[in-house]
Motif scaffolding. Structure first.
Motif, mmCIF file in Angstrom:
data_model
loop_
_atom_site.group_PDB
_atom_site.id
_atom_site.type_symbol
_atom_site.label_atom_id
_atom_site.label_comp_id
_atom_site.label_asym_id
_atom_site.label_seq_id
_atom_site.Cartn_x
_atom_site.Cartn_y
_atom_site.Cartn_z
ATOM 1 N N PRO A 1 0.821 -1.210 0.000
ATOM 2 C CA PRO A 1 0.000 0.000 0.000
ATOM 3 C C PRO A 1 0.855 1.261 0.000
ATOM 4 O O PRO A 1 2.082 1.217 0.088
ATOM 5 C CB PRO A 1 -0.793 -0.107 1.313
ATOM 6 C CG PRO A 1 -0.617 -1.484 1.783
ATOM 7 C CD PRO A 1 0.681 -1.965 1.231
ATOM 8 N N SER A 2 0.171 2.375 -0.069
ATOM 9 C CA SER A 2 0.818 3.655 0.103
ATOM 10 C C SER A 2 0.558 4.143 1.524
ATOM 11 O O SER A 2 0.025 3.392 2.359
ATOM 12 C CB SER A 2 0.312 4.669 -0.924
ATOM 13 O OG SER A 2 1.136 5.818 -0.931
ATOM 14 N N LEU A 3 0.932 5.374 1.777
ATOM 15 C CA LEU A 3 0.746 5.978 3.095
ATOM 16 C C LEU A 3 0.217 7.395 2.922
ATOM 17 O O LEU A 3 0.476 8.053 1.919
ATOM 18 C CB LEU A 3 2.071 6.050 3.860
ATOM 19 C CG LEU A 3 2.827 4.751 4.110
ATOM 20 C CD1 LEU A 3 4.203 5.046 4.684
ATOM 21 C CD2 LEU A 3 2.044 3.837 5.043
ATOM 22 N N PRO B 1 -1.876 3.951 6.824
ATOM 23 C CA PRO B 1 -1.758 3.166 5.591
ATOM 24 C C PRO B 1 -3.009 3.366 4.739
ATOM 25 O O PRO B 1 -4.127 3.377 5.260
ATOM 26 C CB PRO B 1 -1.650 1.727 6.091
ATOM 27 C CG PRO B 1 -1.289 1.828 7.539
ATOM 28 C CD PRO B 1 -1.912 3.099 8.019
ATOM 29 N N VAL B 2 -2.813 3.539 3.446
ATOM 30 C CA VAL B 2 -3.940 3.718 2.515
ATOM 31 C C VAL B 2 -3.674 2.889 1.266
ATOM 32 O O VAL B 2 -2.529 2.525 0.985
ATOM 33 C CB VAL B 2 -4.133 5.203 2.141
ATOM 34 C CG1 VAL B 2 -4.512 6.038 3.360
ATOM 35 C CG2 VAL B 2 -2.885 5.776 1.465
ATOM 36 N N PRO B 3 -4.713 2.564 0.488
ATOM 37 C CA PRO B 3 -4.489 1.799 -0.738
ATOM 38 C C PRO B 3 -3.581 2.549 -1.713
ATOM 39 O O PRO B 3 -3.578 3.785 -1.748
ATOM 40 C CB PRO B 3 -5.898 1.649 -1.324
ATOM 41 C CG PRO B 3 -6.835 1.897 -0.183
ATOM 42 C CD PRO B 3 -6.142 2.870 0.701
ATOM 43 N N HIS B 4 -2.819 1.799 -2.497
ATOM 44 C CA HIS B 4 -1.986 2.454 -3.506
ATOM 45 C C HIS B 4 -2.853 2.932 -4.674
ATOM 46 O O HIS B 4 -4.052 2.648 -4.751
ATOM 47 C CB HIS B 4 -0.827 1.561 -3.941
ATOM 48 C CG HIS B 4 -1.205 0.279 -4.614
ATOM 49 N ND1 HIS B 4 -2.004 0.204 -5.741
ATOM 50 C CD2 HIS B 4 -0.870 -1.026 -4.324
ATOM 51 C CE1 HIS B 4 -2.133 -1.047 -6.128
ATOM 52 N NE2 HIS B 4 -1.479 -1.819 -5.279
ATOM 53 N N GLY C 1 -9.211 -1.907 -1.848
ATOM 54 C CA GLY C 1 -8.865 -0.582 -2.323
ATOM 55 C C GLY C 1 -9.846 0.475 -1.857
ATOM 56 O O GLY C 1 -10.205 1.394 -2.595
ATOM 57 N N VAL C 2 -10.274 0.356 -0.609
ATOM 58 C CA VAL C 2 -11.263 1.272 -0.040
ATOM 59 C C VAL C 2 -10.584 2.188 0.972
ATOM 60 O O VAL C 2 -9.801 1.731 1.807
ATOM 61 C CB VAL C 2 -12.398 0.482 0.654
ATOM 62 C CG1 VAL C 2 -13.325 1.420 1.418
ATOM 63 C CG2 VAL C 2 -13.176 -0.334 -0.372
ATOM 64 N N LEU C 3 -10.886 3.479 0.898
ATOM 65 C CA LEU C 3 -10.440 4.413 1.919
ATOM 66 C C LEU C 3 -11.528 4.461 2.982
ATOM 67 O O LEU C 3 -12.554 5.116 2.812
ATOM 68 C CB LEU C 3 -10.195 5.801 1.328
ATOM 69 C CG LEU C 3 -9.503 6.816 2.241
ATOM 70 C CD1 LEU C 3 -8.089 6.346 2.582
ATOM 71 C CD2 LEU C 3 -9.456 8.186 1.594
#
Length: 492
Positions: A304-306, A375-378, A342-344
């Motif tokens: 994931p991304s951040l 942490p968040v989806p890429h 892939g959900v925020l």
């Protein structure tokens, strides 16, 4: 080999360059950004110092070794100080858990949280010691270039049930859900989902217990600065603000590289600490084998991304430790949203970094420096317009920190800014804005990760999060040791 180039001045690239220069190889580092560090970049605003990350330093002996190679001591350039507790973990119901390597204190914390799990934790610690010995001490610093190397490692992988997830393995030893979270969240620090990352990564628990958690006085940026100082002391050269535009090849050999400024360098070997997809797809655009590799990489699973909110505030907060984890109301469901769907999500868990708890000099007198990380989806899973999403998420994160820790936070903020997935993509060429490169699942580890030496271009090497053994400071420093052994003729 007499002359080498390292693309990227991240911690992995610096560690490799130090090893090469220590061995007498004339080494040049080429860095696109105005400062070294890669993901360990930093900003100075209104008297506050903000580290981009990573901020958790473990396995100090791996760093110390980089100086000892040439008869120096890390203390000449970097002051490492211990952090205690390692982390304070807290949950929405007010439960808190101080995590450290003080055996009596940690035992008391476990007993307070779940008395019936004390014996189970002892069994888990023994398991962690085993995977640390096999996965880190034996395999963490050697390259996996052929499938035979994976076969040789198979008995250890089978013995420690590497096909199981860290969370699954932890759950087989302890029953309390909060304790399961406390003992499995560490994989998130290297981009791994505790529900999917191989149980081998349980070695992180022993790694921390054995070596402690440390802070470089002044911030991780001071570790980077110390590595640069040591590298240059040895005769190495660092070129900043000049991005490599191409790695040149002739047949199965890399011959040199060129930069956006027009600078060209002929070398005997090239090592890339840049993003692996960027390295293959863009820097090696004229190599057919590299383009085939890039196509394969683009179909793999990336971490994931951040989303980070950096903020400097009036006041000091001795009650808030250096590292905190604020768990949200969900654990597995939140991880599924980030990694799978892939959900925020409306809810989130946060890592809170408070370096001024240890080092008041990173903030003006009477002030404090923080960042909160979610942490968040890429971008491949959540291709949102972060110019719209970012400000909303920033407000929500600050509101959660206020609710849980600093009620009047909004009134105390002096300066603040956020860093989102598109920033990882733009500043670091990170594929999909991933913060940790390839996701560390079993089928993307060791031999199945990008090899430390390319299979087709015989003098092209890789170092950093995308290659073996993976992300995190011990991981990228370990990759430097494995790659240096190959480049200097000692690897298999």
């Amino acid at each position: 080999m007499k002359k080498a180039a390292v693309i990227g001045a991240g911690i992995g690239g610096l560690a490799l360059a130090i090893r090469l220069q220590s061995a007498g190889v004339d080494t040049t580092i080429l860095e696109a950004r105005d400062k070294p560090g890669g993901r360990a970049y930093f900003w100075e605003r209104e008297g506050f110092t903000f580290d981009a990350g990573p901020t958790v330093i473990t396995a100090p002996e791996a760093l110390q070794e980089l100086w000892r190679l040439s008869g120096h001591d890390i203390s000449e350039d970097v002051k490492l100080v211990p952090v205690a507790p390692f982390y304070r973990l807290s949950w929405p119901d007010g439960t808190a858990f101080d995590y450290s390597n003080d055996d009596a204190q940690l035992g008391a914390e476990i007993a307070r949280l779940s008395p019936e799990d004390v014996a189970g934790y002892r069994r888990f610690l023994k398991y962690s010691e085993g995977v640390y010995r096999e996965g880190y001490q034996k395999l963490g610093h050697v390259a996996f270039l052929d499938f035979g190397s994976m076969v040789r490692a198979a008995p250890a992988l089978v013995k420690y049930q590497a096909w199981r997830s860290v969370y699954s393995m932890v759950s087989s030893y302890v029953k309390d859900e909060k304790l399961r979270q406390a003992l499995s969240f560490h994989t998130l620090l290297v981009g791994g989902n505790p529900m999917a990352t191989s149980a081998i990564y349980a070695l992180i628990h022993k790694l921390e217990r054995a070596g402690g958690v440390w802070y470089a006085q002044g911030g991780t940026n001071r570790l980077v600065a110390g590595m640069v100082r040591h590298f240059e002391r040895l005769g190495g050269v660092v070129r900043l603000g000049d991005a490599v535009s191409a790695i040149h090849t002739l047949g199965d050999r890399a011959t040199g590289l060129s930069t956006e400024s027009g600078f060209e360098l002929a070398v005997d070997a090239v090592a890339s600490n840049a993003d692996i997809v960027h390295s293959y797809r863009t820097l090696l655009k004229d190599s057919r084998s590299a383009q085939r590799t890039a196509s394969k990489l683009e179909h793999k699973r990336f971490s994931p991304s951040l989303f980070l909110v950096h903020f400097g505030v009036r006041g000091t907060f001795p009650e808030i430790p250096h590292h905190s984890v604020l768990f949200g109301p969900r654990y597995q469901g939140l991880l599924e949203d980030i990694y799978d769907h892939g959900v925020l999500s409306e809810d989130f868990s946060l890592y809170l970094h408070h370096p001024s708890a240890t080092d008041p000099n990173v903030a003006p007198e009477g002030h404090s420096t923080f960042y909160a990380l979610a942490p968040v989806p890429h971008l491949g899973k959540f291709p949102a317009d972060w110019r719209e999403v970012g400000p909303v998420l920033e407000e929500r994160i600050l509101a959660e920190v206020a609710r849980r820790l600093i009620p009047d936070l909004k009134d105390r903020i002096v300066t603040r800014f956020s860093y989102a997935p598109p920033d990882f993509a733009a500043d670091l060429h990170a594929h999909l804005g991933s913060a940790f490169s390839l996701e560390p699942i079993l089928t993307q580890s060791a031999y199945f990760r990008v090899h430390n030496r390319d299979d087709s271009i015989s003098n092209l090497y890789f170092v950093g999060a995308g290659t073996h053994p993976g992300a995190g400071i011990p991981g990228v420093v370990g990759s430097a040791k494995a790659t240096a052994a190959l480049m200097l003729g000692g690897g298999r």
